[in-house]
Design a protein around this motif. Sequence first.
Motif, PDB file in Angstrom:
ATOM      1  N   MET A   1       0.796  -1.219   0.000  1.00 45.65           N
ATOM      2  CA  MET A   1       0.000   0.000   0.000  1.00 45.65           C
ATOM      3  C   MET A   1       0.835   1.279   0.000  1.00 45.65           C
ATOM      4  O   MET A   1       0.325   2.362   0.260  1.00 45.65           O
ATOM      5  N   ARG A   2       2.126   1.167  -0.348  1.00 45.25           N
ATOM      6  CA  ARG A   2       2.963   2.358  -0.405  1.00 45.25           C
ATOM      7  C   ARG A   2       3.392   2.617  -1.844  1.00 45.25           C
ATOM      8  O   ARG A   2       3.632   1.661  -2.608  1.00 45.25           O
ATOM      9  N   PRO A   3       3.498   3.880  -2.251  1.00 48.15           N
ATOM     10  CA  PRO A   3       3.992   4.176  -3.609  1.00 48.15           C
ATOM     11  C   PRO A   3       5.379   3.592  -3.797  1.00 48.15           C
ATOM     12  O   PRO A   3       6.256   3.781  -2.947  1.00 48.15           O
ATOM     13  N   THR A   4       5.572   2.878  -4.880  1.00 48.11           N
ATOM     14  CA  THR A   4       6.837   2.177  -5.116  1.00 48.11           C
ATOM     15  C   THR A   4       7.303   2.418  -6.537  1.00 48.11           C
ATOM     16  O   THR A   4       6.554   2.196  -7.485  1.00 48.11           O
ATOM     17  N   TYR A   5       8.525   2.895  -6.679  1.00 47.28           N
ATOM     18  CA  TYR A   5       9.114   3.067  -7.999  1.00 47.28           C
ATOM     19  C   TYR A   5       9.997   1.868  -8.306  1.00 47.28           C
ATOM     20  O   TYR A   5      10.835   1.487  -7.499  1.00 47.28           O
ATOM     21  N   VAL A   6       9.793   1.285  -9.457  1.00 40.06           N
ATOM     22  CA  VAL A   6      10.590   0.151  -9.893  1.00 40.06           C
ATOM     23  C   VAL A   6      11.499   0.614 -11.020  1.00 40.06           C
ATOM     24  O   VAL A   6      11.033   1.103 -12.052  1.00 40.06           O
ATOM     25  N   ILE A   7      12.812   0.504 -10.795  1.00 40.82           N
ATOM     26  CA  ILE A   7      13.810   0.951 -11.763  1.00 40.82           C
ATOM     27  C   ILE A   7      14.499  -0.279 -12.318  1.00 40.82           C
ATOM     28  O   ILE A   7      15.137  -1.019 -11.582  1.00 40.82           O
ATOM     29  N   ALA A   8      14.359  -0.514 -13.609  1.00 39.82           N
ATOM     30  CA  ALA A   8      14.867  -1.748 -14.230  1.00 39.82           C
ATOM     31  C   ALA A   8      15.858  -1.426 -15.336  1.00 39.82           C
ATOM     32  O   ALA A   8      15.735  -1.872 -16.466  1.00 39.82           O
ATOM     33  N   SER A   9      16.837  -0.625 -15.013  1.00 42.23           N
ATOM     34  CA  SER A   9      17.854  -0.229 -15.973  1.00 42.23           C
ATOM     35  C   SER A   9      19.184  -0.116 -15.242  1.00 42.23           C
ATOM     36  O   SER A   9      19.283   0.582 -14.220  1.00 42.23           O
ATOM     37  N   ASN A  10      20.188  -0.810 -15.730  1.00 43.79           N
ATOM     38  CA  ASN A  10      21.508  -0.752 -15.086  1.00 43.79           C
ATOM     39  C   ASN A  10      22.021   0.675 -14.962  1.00 43.79           C
ATOM     40  O   ASN A  10      22.538   1.085 -13.923  1.00 43.79           O
ATOM     41  N   ALA A  11      21.884   1.431 -16.044  1.00 44.34           N
ATOM     42  CA  ALA A  11      22.411   2.797 -16.054  1.00 44.34           C
ATOM     43  C   ALA A  11      21.710   3.673 -15.016  1.00 44.34           C
ATOM     44  O   ALA A  11      22.345   4.454 -14.304  1.00 44.34           O
ATOM     45  N   LEU A  12      20.367   3.514 -14.904  1.00 44.91           N
ATOM     46  CA  LEU A  12      19.627   4.321 -13.945  1.00 44.91           C
ATOM     47  C   LEU A  12      19.896   3.887 -12.510  1.00 44.91           C
ATOM     48  O   LEU A  12      19.940   4.717 -11.601  1.00 44.91           O
ATOM     49  N   VAL A  13      20.058   2.584 -12.300  1.00 48.00           N
ATOM     50  CA  VAL A  13      20.400   2.114 -10.956  1.00 48.00           C
ATOM     51  C   VAL A  13      21.749   2.687 -10.533  1.00 48.00           C
ATOM     52  O   VAL A  13      21.927   3.140  -9.405  1.00 48.00           O
ATOM     53  N   LYS A  14      22.706   2.693 -11.471  1.00 47.02           N
ATOM     54  CA  LYS A  14      24.027   3.260 -11.173  1.00 47.02           C
ATOM     55  C   LYS A  14      23.890   4.740 -10.827  1.00 47.02           C
ATOM     56  O   LYS A  14      24.496   5.226  -9.865  1.00 47.02           O
ATOM     57  N   GLU A  15      23.089   5.473 -11.612  1.00 48.73           N
ATOM     58  CA  GLU A  15      22.894   6.899 -11.344  1.00 48.73           C
ATOM     59  C   GLU A  15      22.261   7.115  -9.981  1.00 48.73           C
ATOM     60  O   GLU A  15      22.656   8.007  -9.223  1.00 48.73           O
ATOM     61  N   LEU A  16      21.277   6.273  -9.649  1.00 50.56           N
ATOM     62  CA  LEU A  16      20.603   6.395  -8.368  1.00 50.56           C
ATOM     63  C   LEU A  16      21.564   6.156  -7.211  1.00 50.56           C
ATOM     64  O   LEU A  16      21.586   6.897  -6.226  1.00 50.56           O
ATOM     65  N   LEU A  17      22.389   5.112  -7.324  1.00 54.31           N
ATOM     66  CA  LEU A  17      23.300   4.771  -6.239  1.00 54.31           C
ATOM     67  C   LEU A  17      24.403   5.798  -6.056  1.00 54.31           C
ATOM     68  O   LEU A  17      25.036   5.853  -5.003  1.00 54.31           O
ATOM     69  N   GLU A  18      24.635   6.608  -7.084  1.00 57.23           N
ATOM     70  CA  GLU A  18      25.665   7.638  -6.986  1.00 57.23           C
ATOM     71  C   GLU A  18      25.140   8.940  -6.403  1.00 57.23           C
ATOM     72  O   GLU A  18      25.902   9.868  -6.155  1.00 57.23           O
ATOM     73  N   ILE A  19      23.830   9.024  -6.182  1.00 54.73           N
ATOM     74  CA  ILE A  19      23.272  10.207  -5.542  1.00 54.73           C
ATOM     75  C   ILE A  19      23.812  10.300  -4.118  1.00 54.73           C
ATOM     76  O   ILE A  19      23.984   9.296  -3.441  1.00 54.73           O
ATOM     77  N   ASP A  20      24.101  11.502  -3.667  1.00 54.45           N
ATOM     78  CA  ASP A  20      24.583  11.690  -2.302  1.00 54.45           C
ATOM     79  C   ASP A  20      23.509  11.214  -1.339  1.00 54.45           C
ATOM     80  O   ASP A  20      22.497  11.877  -1.126  1.00 54.45           O
ATOM     81  N   GLN A  21      23.727  10.049  -0.738  1.00 56.82           N
ATOM     82  CA  GLN A  21      22.700   9.448   0.092  1.00 56.82           C
ATOM     83  C   GLN A  21      22.506  10.181   1.412  1.00 56.82           C
ATOM     84  O   GLN A  21      21.549   9.904   2.136  1.00 56.82           O
ATOM     85  N   ASP A  22      23.414  11.074   1.755  1.00 58.36           N
ATOM     86  CA  ASP A  22      23.203  11.878   2.953  1.00 58.36           C
ATOM     87  C   ASP A  22      22.038  12.845   2.751  1.00 58.36           C
ATOM     88  O   ASP A  22      21.496  13.380   3.709  1.00 58.36           O
ATOM     89  N   GLN A  23      21.664  13.045   1.481  1.00 55.40           N
ATOM     90  CA  GLN A  23      20.586  13.979   1.171  1.00 55.40           C
ATOM     91  C   GLN A  23      19.267  13.261   0.896  1.00 55.40           C
ATOM     92  O   GLN A  23      18.269  13.901   0.586  1.00 55.40           O
ATOM     93  N   THR A  24      19.253  11.940   0.974  1.00 55.10           N
ATOM     94  CA  THR A  24      18.029  11.194   0.692  1.00 55.10           C
ATOM     95  C   THR A  24      17.724  10.259   1.848  1.00 55.10           C
ATOM     96  O   THR A  24      18.526  10.072   2.763  1.00 55.10           O
ATOM     97  N   TYR A  25      16.560   9.658   1.786  1.00 53.69           N
ATOM     98  CA  TYR A  25      16.142   8.733   2.832  1.00 53.69           C
ATOM     99  C   TYR A  25      15.964   7.351   2.238  1.00 53.69           C
ATOM    100  O   TYR A  25      15.287   7.180   1.227  1.00 53.69           O
ATOM    101  N   ASN A  26      16.577   6.362   2.861  1.00 56.75           N
ATOM    102  CA  ASN A  26      16.468   4.991   2.398  1.00 56.75           C
ATOM    103  C   ASN A  26      15.197   4.387   2.978  1.00 56.75           C
ATOM    104  O   ASN A  26      15.130   4.027   4.154  1.00 56.75           O
ATOM    105  N   GLY A  27      14.173   4.238   2.142  1.00 59.69           N
ATOM    106  CA  GLY A  27      12.882   3.760   2.612  1.00 59.69           C
ATOM    107  C   GLY A  27      12.888   2.340   3.117  1.00 59.69           C
ATOM    108  O   GLY A  27      11.965   1.924   3.824  1.00 59.69           O
ATOM    109  N   LEU A  28      13.923   1.555   2.756  1.00 64.97           N
ATOM    110  CA  LEU A  28      13.998   0.181   3.245  1.00 64.97           C
ATOM    111  C   LEU A  28      14.131   0.138   4.767  1.00 64.97           C
ATOM    112  O   LEU A  28      13.799  -0.867   5.393  1.00 64.97           O
ATOM    113  N   GLN A  29      14.607   1.225   5.366  1.00 66.21           N
ATOM    114  CA  GLN A  29      14.746   1.258   6.817  1.00 66.21           C
ATOM    115  C   GLN A  29      13.411   1.066   7.517  1.00 66.21           C
ATOM    116  O   GLN A  29      13.353   0.496   8.611  1.00 66.21           O
ATOM    117  N   ASP A  30      12.334   1.554   6.902  1.00 62.86           N
ATOM    118  CA  ASP A  30      11.013   1.424   7.509  1.00 62.86           C
ATOM    119  C   ASP A  30      10.656  -0.036   7.749  1.00 62.86           C
ATOM    120  O   ASP A  30       9.959  -0.371   8.706  1.00 62.86           O
TER     121      ASP A  30
END
Length: 249
Positions: free
Chosen positions: A32-61
């Motif tokens: 019941m939570r909004p979920t984005y599914v990213i199925a591209s190697n290039a986009l996953v790489k881009e996502l993982l390179e984002i400064d994670q200190d500025q984002t929230y890892n929803g898996l923690q919930d």
Amino acid sequence: MWFSIIILCDLLFDFAEKHMNEDRVFVCRFAMRPTYVIASNALVKELLEIDQDQTYNGLQDFFFGLFGPNILFANMSELKAMREILLPLMQPSAIQNYNSIMEDLVSTWIFNEIDHGQPVILYEKFKKFSTMMSLKLFLGLEDSSADHLSTLATTHWHGIISVPLNVKMSFFMSSSYRKATEAKEEILKIIEQRLEQKGSDFLKQVQEKCLNVVDMEFLKNTILLFTCALIPKALASLLTSFVDTSSLW
């Protein structure tokens, strides 16, 4: 070959919206939570390179209570530190040191687990083999000690797929999630003991490299992640699929 990553995080909305027009990014609901599914190697790489200190890892919930602070929830500085520690341990020269361990595990598994001439449930056999392999490589455990930790890891895993209610209903009955947290604490004690005893080559090298780099709680929880039932289950699935489709090669 592509893979997908599920992001349970509203703060990554801008990233997902930016790429929603691409074929391999779509939105759905998970629990019941909004979920984005990213199925591209290039986009996953881009996502993982984002400064994670500025984002929230929803898996923690969902999983922080069962795994604690570890590499899965690390900030960028912790990720870089663990990457520098772990990468040398994954090089061919380091992996070659595990040849004797693997040969012993495979020969023992074939002798004890495979009833030649009789049908077997491949997934169950591969899951036990994968569990023993994980515990031997990472913690240096085998035989009865490995069997005990394997049982704890399974109890811990059941908490991941249960409702996160940490309750004890009576002296004899507890929720699956509570049993999982209790199993986690026992697993962490075993990991701490193995670290003190330097029970495997992996632990020796990790402990040496982690001095003054990451704290002990972070290290123990990261090793907990490595020895979690998830890895044996995933490897068992791959091995089962590999054998089941062998006739198509």
